[in-house]
Design a protein around this motif. Structure first.
Motif, PDB file in Angstrom:
ATOM      1  N   VAL A  28       0.842  -1.193   0.000  1.00  0.00           N
ATOM      2  CA  VAL A  28       0.000   0.000   0.000  1.00  0.00           C
ATOM      3  C   VAL A  28       0.878   1.243   0.000  1.00  0.00           C
ATOM      4  CG1 VAL A  28      -1.750   1.311   1.283  1.00  0.00           C
ATOM      5  CG2 VAL A  28      -1.871  -1.195   1.195  1.00  0.00           C
ATOM      6  N   ASP A  29       0.623   2.136  -0.949  1.00  0.00           N
ATOM      7  CA  ASP A  29       1.365   3.393  -1.048  1.00  0.00           C
ATOM      8  C   ASP A  29       0.588   4.447  -0.259  1.00  0.00           C
ATOM      9  OD1 ASP A  29       2.592   5.772  -1.726  1.00  0.00           O
ATOM     10  OD2 ASP A  29       2.917   5.208  -3.823  1.00  0.00           O
ATOM     11  N   THR A  30       0.918   4.603   1.001  1.00  0.00           N
ATOM     12  CA  THR A  30       0.139   5.491   1.866  1.00  0.00           C
ATOM     13  C   THR A  30       0.314   6.964   1.484  1.00  0.00           C
ATOM     14  OG1 THR A  30       1.934   5.426   3.500  1.00  0.00           O
ATOM     15  CG2 THR A  30       0.106   3.886   3.803  1.00  0.00           C
ATOM     16  N   ASP A  31       1.459   7.336   0.934  1.00  0.00           N
ATOM     17  CA  ASP A  31       1.647   8.726   0.493  1.00  0.00           C
ATOM     18  C   ASP A  31       0.716   9.045  -0.672  1.00  0.00           C
ATOM     19  OD1 ASP A  31       3.593   9.162   2.407  1.00  0.00           O
ATOM     20  OD2 ASP A  31       5.261   8.736   1.042  1.00  0.00           O
ATOM     21  N   ALA A  32       0.663   8.147  -1.650  1.00  0.00           N
ATOM     22  CA  ALA A  32      -0.233   8.355  -2.788  1.00  0.00           C
ATOM     23  C   ALA A  32      -1.688   8.325  -2.341  1.00  0.00           C
ATOM     24  CB  ALA A  32       0.022   7.293  -3.856  1.00  0.00           C
ATOM     25  N   LEU A  33      -1.994   7.468  -1.382  1.00  0.00           N
ATOM     26  CA  LEU A  33      -3.362   7.389  -0.872  1.00  0.00           C
ATOM     27  C   LEU A  33      -3.761   8.704  -0.207  1.00  0.00           C
ATOM     28  CD1 LEU A  33      -5.890   5.765  -0.481  1.00  0.00           C
ATOM     29  CD2 LEU A  33      -4.787   4.540   1.394  1.00  0.00           C
ATOM     30  N   ALA A  34      -2.854   9.310   0.519  1.00  0.00           N
ATOM     31  CA  ALA A  34      -3.143  10.603   1.139  1.00  0.00           C
ATOM     32  C   ALA A  34      -3.403  11.671   0.076  1.00  0.00           C
ATOM     33  CB  ALA A  34      -1.983  11.016   2.045  1.00  0.00           C
ATOM     34  N   ARG A  35      -2.634  11.645  -1.013  1.00  0.00           N
ATOM     35  CA  ARG A  35      -2.857  12.613  -2.101  1.00  0.00           C
ATOM     36  C   ARG A  35      -4.204  12.383  -2.754  1.00  0.00           C
ATOM     37  NH1 ARG A  35       2.466  11.214  -3.473  1.00  0.00           N
ATOM     38  NH2 ARG A  35       1.767  10.148  -5.375  1.00  0.00           N
ATOM     39  N   LEU A  36      -4.569  11.129  -2.932  1.00  0.00           N
ATOM     40  CA  LEU A  36      -5.860  10.817  -3.539  1.00  0.00           C
ATOM     41  C   LEU A  36      -7.000  11.302  -2.652  1.00  0.00           C
ATOM     42  CD1 LEU A  36      -7.635   9.508  -5.662  1.00  0.00           C
ATOM     43  CD2 LEU A  36      -7.252   7.288  -4.541  1.00  0.00           C
ATOM     44  N   VAL A  37      -6.891  11.078  -1.358  1.00  0.00           N
ATOM     45  CA  VAL A  37      -7.924  11.556  -0.439  1.00  0.00           C
ATOM     46  C   VAL A  37      -8.044  13.079  -0.518  1.00  0.00           C
ATOM     47  CG1 VAL A  37      -8.489  11.856   2.009  1.00  0.00           C
ATOM     48  CG2 VAL A  37      -7.825   9.602   1.141  1.00  0.00           C
ATOM     49  N   GLU A  38      -6.925  13.774  -0.585  1.00  0.00           N
ATOM     50  CA  GLU A  38      -6.956  15.234  -0.685  1.00  0.00           C
ATOM     51  C   GLU A  38      -7.656  15.672  -1.973  1.00  0.00           C
ATOM     52  OE1 GLU A  38      -6.767  18.593   1.217  1.00  0.00           O
ATOM     53  OE2 GLU A  38      -5.857  16.762   2.049  1.00  0.00           O
ATOM     54  N   HIS A  39      -7.391  14.963  -3.045  1.00  0.00           N
ATOM     55  CA  HIS A  39      -8.043  15.236  -4.329  1.00  0.00           C
ATOM     56  C   HIS A  39      -9.563  15.046  -4.215  1.00  0.00           C
ATOM     57  CE1 HIS A  39      -9.058  14.928  -8.580  1.00  0.00           C
ATOM     58  NE2 HIS A  39      -9.414  13.672  -8.424  1.00  0.00           N
ATOM     59  N   LEU A  40      -9.981  13.995  -3.558  1.00  0.00           N
ATOM     60  CA  LEU A  40     -11.409  13.708  -3.433  1.00  0.00           C
ATOM     61  C   LEU A  40     -12.102  14.728  -2.527  1.00  0.00           C
ATOM     62  CD1 LEU A  40     -11.183   9.813  -3.055  1.00  0.00           C
ATOM     63  CD2 LEU A  40     -11.863  11.096  -5.094  1.00  0.00           C
ATOM     64  N   VAL A  41     -11.528  14.964  -1.366  1.00  0.00           N
ATOM     65  CA  VAL A  41     -12.138  15.910  -0.429  1.00  0.00           C
ATOM     66  C   VAL A  41     -12.139  17.315  -1.026  1.00  0.00           C
ATOM     67  CG1 VAL A  41     -11.935  16.969   1.859  1.00  0.00           C
ATOM     68  CG2 VAL A  41     -11.548  14.509   1.587  1.00  0.00           C
ATOM     69  N   GLY A  42     -11.054  17.678  -1.698  1.00  0.00           N
ATOM     70  CA  GLY A  42     -10.971  18.989  -2.322  1.00  0.00           C
ATOM     71  C   GLY A  42     -11.962  19.179  -3.451  1.00  0.00           C
ATOM     72  N   SER A  43     -12.449  18.093  -4.011  1.00  0.00           N
ATOM     73  CA  SER A  43     -13.441  18.157  -5.085  1.00  0.00           C
ATOM     74  C   SER A  43     -14.868  18.234  -4.567  1.00  0.00           C
ATOM     75  CB  SER A  43     -13.284  16.938  -6.003  1.00  0.00           C
ATOM     76  OG  SER A  43     -12.014  16.933  -6.627  1.00  0.00           O
ATOM     77  N   GLY A  44     -15.022  18.161  -3.251  1.00  0.00           N
ATOM     78  CA  GLY A  44     -16.345  18.373  -2.672  1.00  0.00           C
ATOM     79  C   GLY A  44     -17.131  17.125  -2.347  1.00  0.00           C
ATOM     80  N   VAL A  45     -16.485  15.953  -2.293  1.00  0.00           N
ATOM     81  CA  VAL A  45     -17.235  14.740  -1.969  1.00  0.00           C
ATOM     82  C   VAL A  45     -17.731  14.820  -0.530  1.00  0.00           C
ATOM     83  CG1 VAL A  45     -15.892  13.399  -3.625  1.00  0.00           C
ATOM     84  CG2 VAL A  45     -15.242  13.365  -1.200  1.00  0.00           C
ATOM     85  N   HIS A  46     -18.731  14.002  -0.233  1.00  0.00           N
ATOM     86  CA  HIS A  46     -19.414  14.097   1.058  1.00  0.00           C
ATOM     87  C   HIS A  46     -19.020  12.993   2.038  1.00  0.00           C
ATOM     88  CE1 HIS A  46     -21.829  15.968  -2.136  1.00  0.00           C
ATOM     89  NE2 HIS A  46     -22.081  16.885  -1.224  1.00  0.00           N
ATOM     90  N   GLY A  47     -18.213  12.063   1.596  1.00  0.00           N
ATOM     91  CA  GLY A  47     -17.743  10.964   2.428  1.00  0.00           C
ATOM     92  C   GLY A  47     -16.765  10.126   1.643  1.00  0.00           C
ATOM     93  N   LEU A  48     -16.115   9.187   2.312  1.00  0.00           N
ATOM     94  CA  LEU A  48     -15.154   8.288   1.685  1.00  0.00           C
ATOM     95  C   LEU A  48     -15.448   6.862   2.134  1.00  0.00           C
ATOM     96  CD1 LEU A  48     -11.931  10.378   2.439  1.00  0.00           C
ATOM     97  CD2 LEU A  48     -13.072  10.208   0.210  1.00  0.00           C
ATOM     98  N   PHE A  49     -15.441   5.945   1.187  1.00  0.00           N
ATOM     99  CA  PHE A  49     -15.636   4.532   1.488  1.00  0.00           C
ATOM    100  C   PHE A  49     -14.311   3.826   1.234  1.00  0.00           C
ATOM    101  CE2 PHE A  49     -17.771   0.413  -0.256  1.00  0.00           C
ATOM    102  CZ  PHE A  49     -17.366  -0.293   0.855  1.00  0.00           C
ATOM    103  N   ALA A  50     -13.577   3.558   2.306  1.00  0.00           N
ATOM    104  CA  ALA A  50     -12.301   2.847   2.202  1.00  0.00           C
ATOM    105  C   ALA A  50     -12.553   1.343   2.223  1.00  0.00           C
ATOM    106  CB  ALA A  50     -11.394   3.236   3.356  1.00  0.00           C
ATOM    107  N   LEU A  51     -11.720   0.604   1.491  1.00  0.00           N
ATOM    108  CA  LEU A  51     -11.753  -0.864   1.499  1.00  0.00           C
ATOM    109  C   LEU A  51     -13.053  -1.414   0.926  1.00  0.00           C
ATOM    110  CD1 LEU A  51     -10.097  -1.561   4.988  1.00  0.00           C
ATOM    111  CD2 LEU A  51      -9.004  -1.435   2.733  1.00  0.00           C
ATOM    112  N   GLY A  52     -13.496  -0.829  -0.173  1.00  0.00           N
ATOM    113  CA  GLY A  52     -14.591  -1.406  -0.933  1.00  0.00           C
ATOM    114  C   GLY A  52     -14.061  -2.249  -2.074  1.00  0.00           C
ATOM    115  N   SER A  53     -14.926  -2.636  -2.973  1.00  0.00           N
ATOM    116  CA  SER A  53     -14.491  -3.433  -4.121  1.00  0.00           C
ATOM    117  C   SER A  53     -13.484  -2.666  -4.968  1.00  0.00           C
ATOM    118  CB  SER A  53     -15.703  -3.828  -4.973  1.00  0.00           C
ATOM    119  OG  SER A  53     -16.613  -4.594  -4.217  1.00  0.00           O
ATOM    120  N   THR A  54     -13.737  -1.368  -5.196  1.00  0.00           N
ATOM    121  CA  THR A  54     -12.804  -0.548  -5.959  1.00  0.00           C
ATOM    122  C   THR A  54     -11.495  -0.376  -5.207  1.00  0.00           C
ATOM    123  OG1 THR A  54     -14.651   0.604  -7.012  1.00  0.00           O
ATOM    124  CG2 THR A  54     -12.518   1.702  -7.080  1.00  0.00           C
TER     125      THR A  54
END
Length: 323
Positions: A28-54
């Protein structure tokens, strides 16, 4: 147990199932994951579902699951709720994942029906009730019969919603008729707030029918493609909430074209899961959001021609690759 969730009641909006970036060595690339989360939250999403099928939950070790979830919780920093997938075969195994998720700071849990062997609806109901008792976090059911070989019926979901066992449902069944029957059983588009489970959230897992699902009364969407274009799904959701279903349909149609990337991997060389997840990760790599487009084995990564096709899809959708 109270049916009221500490999350927004009900949880609404765009809740992407977060991809799990991997290193070339498969960790698991935790640094890249943190960047991805920032991208998602910065885009206005309302929640995050970690450890789903995707998020490739079925392919990760317990240690990798913990690393991914911990990174998402830390990066989200309380700005949006984090739902943790605790998907496994039996109640005992799922409860173990649920306890770990609670320790790592998840705001809610997401579980499927038990699987490997087929289970009776009474066993499925007991499974969810046992989980809700075992860990005091809101529990969302994940209806994905293609993976677990059991369909959650509208009657069973309504029962578990009404008694407070479930805080919500992610519907990835592909059965639009069943989803509509559930919404009607919960009070219909106009009567949800005074129905049998006013705090229950119904989220569609279909990237392609979000506008119609919101029109029918769904509360939001959990789109895998939302990793790639979260802002597009936020625009779609906001248009639908404002009652502008013409604008919502226009945004949906653009996203349908973008979703065509999931078929870029040739059927003669790889499974459809490899193609879909590989396309999302290739898109994130092309957009400069992750450092490596690797998928977990035994999935096969996309080849150069398929990655080039993903890039063309991005450009056609108005997203500009940086690689």
């Amino acid at each position: 147990m109270s049916p009221v969730s500490p999350l927004a009641a009900p949880l609404r909006g765009v809740v992407p199932p977060v991809c799990t970036p991997l290193t070339p060595q498969g960790e698991v690339d935790t640094d890249a994951l943190a960047r991805l989360v920032e991208h998602l939250v910065g885009s206005g999403v309302h929640g995050l579902f970690a450890l789903g099928s995707t998020g490739e939950v079925a392919y990760l070790t317990d240690a990798q699951r913990a690393a991914a979830l911990g990174a998402v919780v830390e990066a989200a920093a309380g700005r949006v709720p984090v739902l943790a997938g605790v998907i496994d075969t039996t109640t005992a195994r799922v409860a173990q994942h649920a306890r770990t998720a609670a320790e790592l700071g998840a705001d809610a849990l997401v579980a499927t029906a038990p699987f490997y062997t087929r289970t009776h609806p009474k066993e499925i109901a007991a499974h969810f009730r046992d989980l809700r008792t075992a860990v005091d976090l809101p529990l969302f059911a994940y209806d994905i019969p293609v993976a677990v070989h059991s369909k959650l019926t509208p009657g069973l979901v309504r029962e578990l919603a009404a008694d407070g066992t479930l805080a919500g449902l992610k519907d990835s069944s592909g059965d639009e008729g069943s989803l509509r029957r559930l919404l009607v059983a919960l009070g219909g588009r106009e009567g949800r707030a005074t129905g049998p489970a006013p705090h229950f959230a119904v989220l569609t897992g279909s990237e392609l029918t979000v506008d119609s699902a919101l029109l029918a009364g769904c509360d939001g969407v959990v789109p895998g493609l939302g990793n790639v274009d979260p802002a597009g799904y936020v625009r779609l959701y906001e248009a639908a909430r404002a009652g502008d279903f013409g604008l919502a349909a226009k945004e949906q149609e653009r996203l349908v074209e973008l979703f065509g990337m999931v078929d870029c991997g040739p059927e003669s060389e790889m499974g459809r899961s490899s193609s879909a997840l590989g396309s999302f990760k290739a898109a994130l790599w092309l957009l400069g959001l992750v450092d490596c487009p690797a998928t977990a084995r035994p999935q096969i990564p996309l080849g150069e021609a398929a990655v080039a096709e993903v890039a063309e899809r991005l450009r056609a959708a108005g997203l500009v690759p940086t690689r």
